[in-house]
Scaffold this active site. Structure first.
Site, PDB file in Angstrom:
ATOM      1  N   ASP A  11      -1.872  -7.140   6.339  1.00  0.00           N
ATOM      2  CA  ASP A  11      -0.321  -5.848   6.688  1.00  0.00           C
ATOM      3  C   ASP A  11       0.525  -6.740   5.879  1.00  0.00           C
ATOM      4  O   ASP A  11       0.315  -7.647   5.568  1.00  0.00           O
ATOM      5  CB  ASP A  11       0.736  -6.357   7.946  1.00  0.00           C
ATOM      6  CG  ASP A  11      -0.012  -5.163   8.804  1.00  0.00           C
ATOM      7  OD1 ASP A  11      -0.445  -3.857   8.464  1.00  0.00           O
ATOM      8  OD2 ASP A  11      -0.004  -5.190   9.996  1.00  0.00           O
ATOM      9  N   ARG A  59      -3.095   0.155   1.419  1.00  0.00           N
ATOM     10  CA  ARG A  59      -3.013   0.766   2.370  1.00  0.00           C
ATOM     11  C   ARG A  59      -1.069   1.277   1.402  1.00  0.00           C
ATOM     12  O   ARG A  59      -0.322   0.177   1.465  1.00  0.00           O
ATOM     13  CB  ARG A  59      -2.077   0.619   3.373  1.00  0.00           C
ATOM     14  CG  ARG A  59      -1.449   1.436   4.146  1.00  0.00           C
ATOM     15  CD  ARG A  59      -0.656   0.513   5.969  1.00  0.00           C
ATOM     16  NE  ARG A  59      -1.864  -0.005   6.715  1.00  0.00           N
ATOM     17  CZ  ARG A  59      -1.388  -0.741   7.372  1.00  0.00           C
ATOM     18  NH1 ARG A  59      -0.671  -1.946   7.387  1.00  0.00           N
ATOM     19  NH2 ARG A  59      -2.760  -1.566   8.170  1.00  0.00           N
TER      20      ARG A  59
HETATM   21  P1  FDA Z   1      10.688   8.086   7.026  1.00  0.00           P
HETATM   22  O1  FDA Z   1      11.231   6.362   6.941  1.00  0.00           O
HETATM   23  O2  FDA Z   1      11.433   8.215   5.611  1.00  0.00           O
HETATM   24  O3  FDA Z   1      10.191   8.980   8.283  1.00  0.00           O
HETATM   25  C1  FDA Z   1       9.870  10.134   8.239  1.00  0.00           C
HETATM   26  C2  FDA Z   1      10.657  10.906   9.387  1.00  0.00           C
HETATM   27  O4  FDA Z   1       9.351  10.095  10.022  1.00  0.00           O
HETATM   28  C3  FDA Z   1      11.760  10.751   9.877  1.00  0.00           C
HETATM   29  O5  FDA Z   1      12.896  11.082   9.665  1.00  0.00           O
HETATM   30  C4  FDA Z   1      11.200  10.576  11.386  1.00  0.00           C
HETATM   31  O6  FDA Z   1      10.464  11.877  12.241  1.00  0.00           O
HETATM   32  C5  FDA Z   1       9.198  10.313  11.415  1.00  0.00           C
HETATM   33  N1  FDA Z   1      10.457   8.653  12.332  1.00  0.00           N
HETATM   34  C6  FDA Z   1       9.630   7.385  10.409  1.00  0.00           C
HETATM   35  N2  FDA Z   1       9.459   5.948  11.546  1.00  0.00           N
HETATM   36  C7  FDA Z   1      10.021   6.871  13.025  1.00  0.00           C
HETATM   37  C8  FDA Z   1      10.488   5.716  13.872  1.00  0.00           C
HETATM   38  N3  FDA Z   1      10.578   4.486  14.148  1.00  0.00           N
HETATM   39  N4  FDA Z   1      10.622   6.294  15.180  1.00  0.00           N
HETATM   40  C9  FDA Z   1      10.398   7.571  15.292  1.00  0.00           C
HETATM   41  N5  FDA Z   1      10.272   8.574  14.308  1.00  0.00           N
HETATM   42  C10 FDA Z   1       9.695   7.844  12.687  1.00  0.00           C
HETATM   43  N6  FDA Z   1       5.786  -1.793   7.157  1.00  0.00           N
HETATM   44  C11 FDA Z   1       5.775  -2.637   6.431  1.00  0.00           C
HETATM   45  O7  FDA Z   1       6.800  -3.559   5.550  1.00  0.00           O
HETATM   46  N7  FDA Z   1       4.265  -3.041   5.790  1.00  0.00           N
HETATM   47  C12 FDA Z   1       3.298  -3.083   6.728  1.00  0.00           C
HETATM   48  O8  FDA Z   1       2.152  -3.398   6.203  1.00  0.00           O
HETATM   49  C13 FDA Z   1       3.913  -1.527   7.220  1.00  0.00           C
HETATM   50  N8  FDA Z   1       2.443  -1.048   7.717  1.00  0.00           N
HETATM   51  C14 FDA Z   1       2.313  -0.165   8.402  1.00  0.00           C
HETATM   52  C15 FDA Z   1       1.251   0.573   8.615  1.00  0.00           C
HETATM   53  C16 FDA Z   1       1.140   2.561   9.118  1.00  0.00           C
HETATM   54  C17 FDA Z   1       0.039   2.850   9.823  1.00  0.00           C
HETATM   55  C18 FDA Z   1       2.578   2.853   9.052  1.00  0.00           C
HETATM   56  C19 FDA Z   1       2.382   5.116   9.200  1.00  0.00           C
HETATM   57  C20 FDA Z   1       3.757   2.345   8.668  1.00  0.00           C
HETATM   58  C21 FDA Z   1       3.740   0.809   8.485  1.00  0.00           C
HETATM   59  N9  FDA Z   1       4.388   0.222   7.409  1.00  0.00           N
HETATM   60  C22 FDA Z   1       4.161  -0.896   7.059  1.00  0.00           C
HETATM   61  C23 FDA Z   1       5.761   1.198   8.608  1.00  0.00           C
HETATM   62  C24 FDA Z   1       6.829   2.090   7.090  1.00  0.00           C
HETATM   63  O9  FDA Z   1       6.989   0.730   5.799  1.00  0.00           O
HETATM   64  C25 FDA Z   1       8.432   2.328   7.539  1.00  0.00           C
HETATM   65  O10 FDA Z   1       9.062   1.821   7.872  1.00  0.00           O
HETATM   66  C26 FDA Z   1       7.747   3.364   8.899  1.00  0.00           C
HETATM   67  O11 FDA Z   1       6.243   4.084   8.129  1.00  0.00           O
HETATM   68  C27 FDA Z   1       9.253   4.721   8.341  1.00  0.00           C
HETATM   69  O12 FDA Z   1       8.652   4.734   7.050  1.00  0.00           O
HETATM   70  P2  FDA Z   1       7.884   6.558   6.822  1.00  0.00           P
HETATM   71  O13 FDA Z   1       7.149   6.291   5.723  1.00  0.00           O
HETATM   72  O14 FDA Z   1       7.880   7.153   7.562  1.00  0.00           O
HETATM   73  O15 FDA Z   1       9.178   7.635   6.005  1.00  0.00           O
END
Ligand code: FDA
Length: 303
Positions: free
Chosen positions: A128, A180
Site C-alpha cells: 500500500d 494499483r
Molecule cells: P472519490 O473520493 O471521488 O469517490 C467517488 C465516490 O465513491 C464518492 O462520490 C462516493 O460515492 C464513493 N466513496 C468514496 N469513498 C467513500 C467512502 N469512504 N465511503 C462511502 N462512499 C465513498 N489510498 C492510499 O493513499 N493508499 C493506498 O494504498 C490505497 N489503497 C486503496 C485500495 C483500494 C482497493 C481502494 C479502492 C482505495 C485505496 N485507497 C488508498 C484509497 C483512495 O486513495 C481513495 O481515498 C478512496 O478510494 C476514495 O477515492 P475514490 O477513487 O473512490 O474517488
C-alpha cells in the site's frame, strides 16, 4: 471536516479512546472482523460471486521493533491462511507496519520474509502507499524488491494526487510493474499534491491510460463510476485485454457496482481489512466521505 478527520487519524490518544467505542461506531461496515477467519468467511462469499480479494491485516506507524516483528508474523500467518483457504486472494501490506519509520533495513528484512513465503506459495503481495513523508522510501524499497522477486510476486500502489507520480511511473516502468492506482487518502500540502479534485481525477485517468498502453498490469482502484466508465471506453478503443487490468474497491463501499463489473466479465477485487488496529483506516474512510459521519450518528438514534 476532511482535514479534521485526517488529523485525528494519526492521533494515538484519540485512537485509544475511540477504539473502545468500536461497536458503537459502525466499524463493521468497513472492517468485517478482527480475526482472519472473519475475512476468509467474507472472501468465500465474494469469490462465489466472481469477486477476488486482497487482504490487509490492519496496522500502521508502529513505534517498536517488537511491534513490527509481530506485524510481520501476522502477515505471514495471513498469507498462509489465505493459501490454505484456497480462495482467490492475496495480501496487501503497509511498510510502516513492518518498521519503515524505525529502520529501513529491518523493514526490508521483514518484507523479504513475507515475499519469500509468498513466492513459495505462489501468492502475490502488494505494498500500500502511505503518506508523502514515506513515499520516496517506499519507492526505493519497492525498486530493490521487485528486482529480486519480480512483478508476479510484488506490486505497489501509487497516488494520482501527487505531482511526482507521473515521473515515478516512468521510473518504475523498466520493471513492468503491477500497479494499483488510487487517488490518495492522506492529508498532503499543495506543494506536493494537487489541491483541486478535478486535477486529481484527470491525473488518475492519464496515469492509468499510460500504464495500460505500456502493456503493464493495472489495478484500477476507485469507486468513481465516471472514471470507471471513461476507462472502460478507453480500454475498448485500444483493445486492451481484460487480463491486463482489474477493478478494485474497498470493502463496504459501492459493493453493488463492483458486483456489476464482475457480472460484465471484468476482473474485480475487493480490499478487505481485518484486525484490531482499525482506527487509522476507519478515520480515513470517514474523511473520504464526511456524510459517513452523519450516517453513523443517525444509526445511534435508531438503536
Ligand atoms: P472519490 O473520493 O471521488 O469517490 C467517488 C465516490 O465513491 C464518492 O462520490 C462516493 O460515492 C464513493 N466513496 C468514496 N469513498 C467513500 C467512502 N469512504 N465511503 C462511502 N462512499 C465513498 N489510498 C492510499 O493513499 N493508499 C493506498 O494504498 C490505497 N489503497 C486503496 C485500495 C483500494 C482497493 C481502494 C479502492 C482505495 C485505496 N485507497 C488508498 C484509497 C483512495 O486513495 C481513495 O481515498 C478512496 O478510494 C476514495 O477515492 P475514490 O477513487 O473512490 O474517488
Amino acid at each position: 471536516m476532511r482535514k479534521t478527520l485526517l488529523g485525528m487519524s494519526k492521533n494515538q490518544t484519540m485512537a485509544r479512546v475511540v477504539k473502545r467505542l468500536g461497536p458503537f461506531l459502525g466499524t463493521r461496515r468497513f472492517v468485517p472482523g478482527e480475526r482472519i477467519e472473519d475475512a476468509i468467511y467474507r472472501i468465500k462469499e465474494l469469490n462465489a460471486q466472481g469477486i477476488m480479494a486482497t487482504v490487509d491485516h490492519l496496522g500502521e506507524f508502529v513505534t517498536s521493533h517488537a511491534e513490527a516483528e509481530a506485524a510481520t508474523e501476522q502477515a505471514l500467518l495471513t498469507l498462509k491462511a489465505l493459501h490454505a483457504s484456497g480462495t482467490e486472494s492475496y495480501l496487501s501490506v503497509k511498510l510502516t507496519q513492518l518498521g519503515l519509520d524505525l529502520d529501513e533495513r529491518f523493514c526490508e528484512q521483514n518484507m523479504r520474509r513475507i515475499l519469500d513465503e509468498a513466492r513459495k506459495l505462489g501468492r502475490f503481495v502488494r505494498i500500500d502507499i502511505e503518506d508523502y513523508a514515506r513515499n520516496e522510501k517506499t519507492l526505493s524499497l519497492f525498486e530493490r524488491l521487485i528486482q529480486d522477486y519480480g512483478h508476479e510476486t510484488i506490486g505497489l500502489a501509487l497516488q494520482s494526487y501527487l505531482y511526482k507520480t507521473e515521473g515515478d511511473l516512468k521510473r518504475l516502468s523498466v520493471f513492468r510493474p503491477n500497479i494499483r492506482f488510487v487517488k490518495g487518502a492522506y492529508q498532503e500540502s499543495k506543494d506536493v499534491a494537487f489541491p483541486d479534485k478535478k486535477d486529481v481525477d484527470q491525473n488518475y485517468i492519464r496515469l492509468v491510460e499510460q500504464h495500460l498502453l505500456s502493456g503493464h498490469y493495472a489495478a484500477i482502484a476507485t469507486h468513481d463510476l465516471a472514471i470507471i466508465e471513461t476507462l472502460k471506453r478507453f480500454i475498448d478503443q485500444h483493445g486492451i485485454p481484460r487480463t491486463q487490468f482489474e477493478f478494485q474497491m474497498l470493502y463496504g463501499i459501492r459493493s453493488q457496482s463492483l458486483l456489476e463489473l464482475a457480472r460484465q466479465g471484468y476482473r474485480a477485487r475487493v480490499y478487505i481489512p481485518y484486525g484490531e488496529d482499525w482506527y487509522g483506516y476507519y478515520m480515513r474512510r470517514l474523511a473520504e466521505r464526511p456524510e459517513n459521519v452523519m450516517f453513523i450518528v443517525k444509526s445511534w438514534f435508531k438503536r
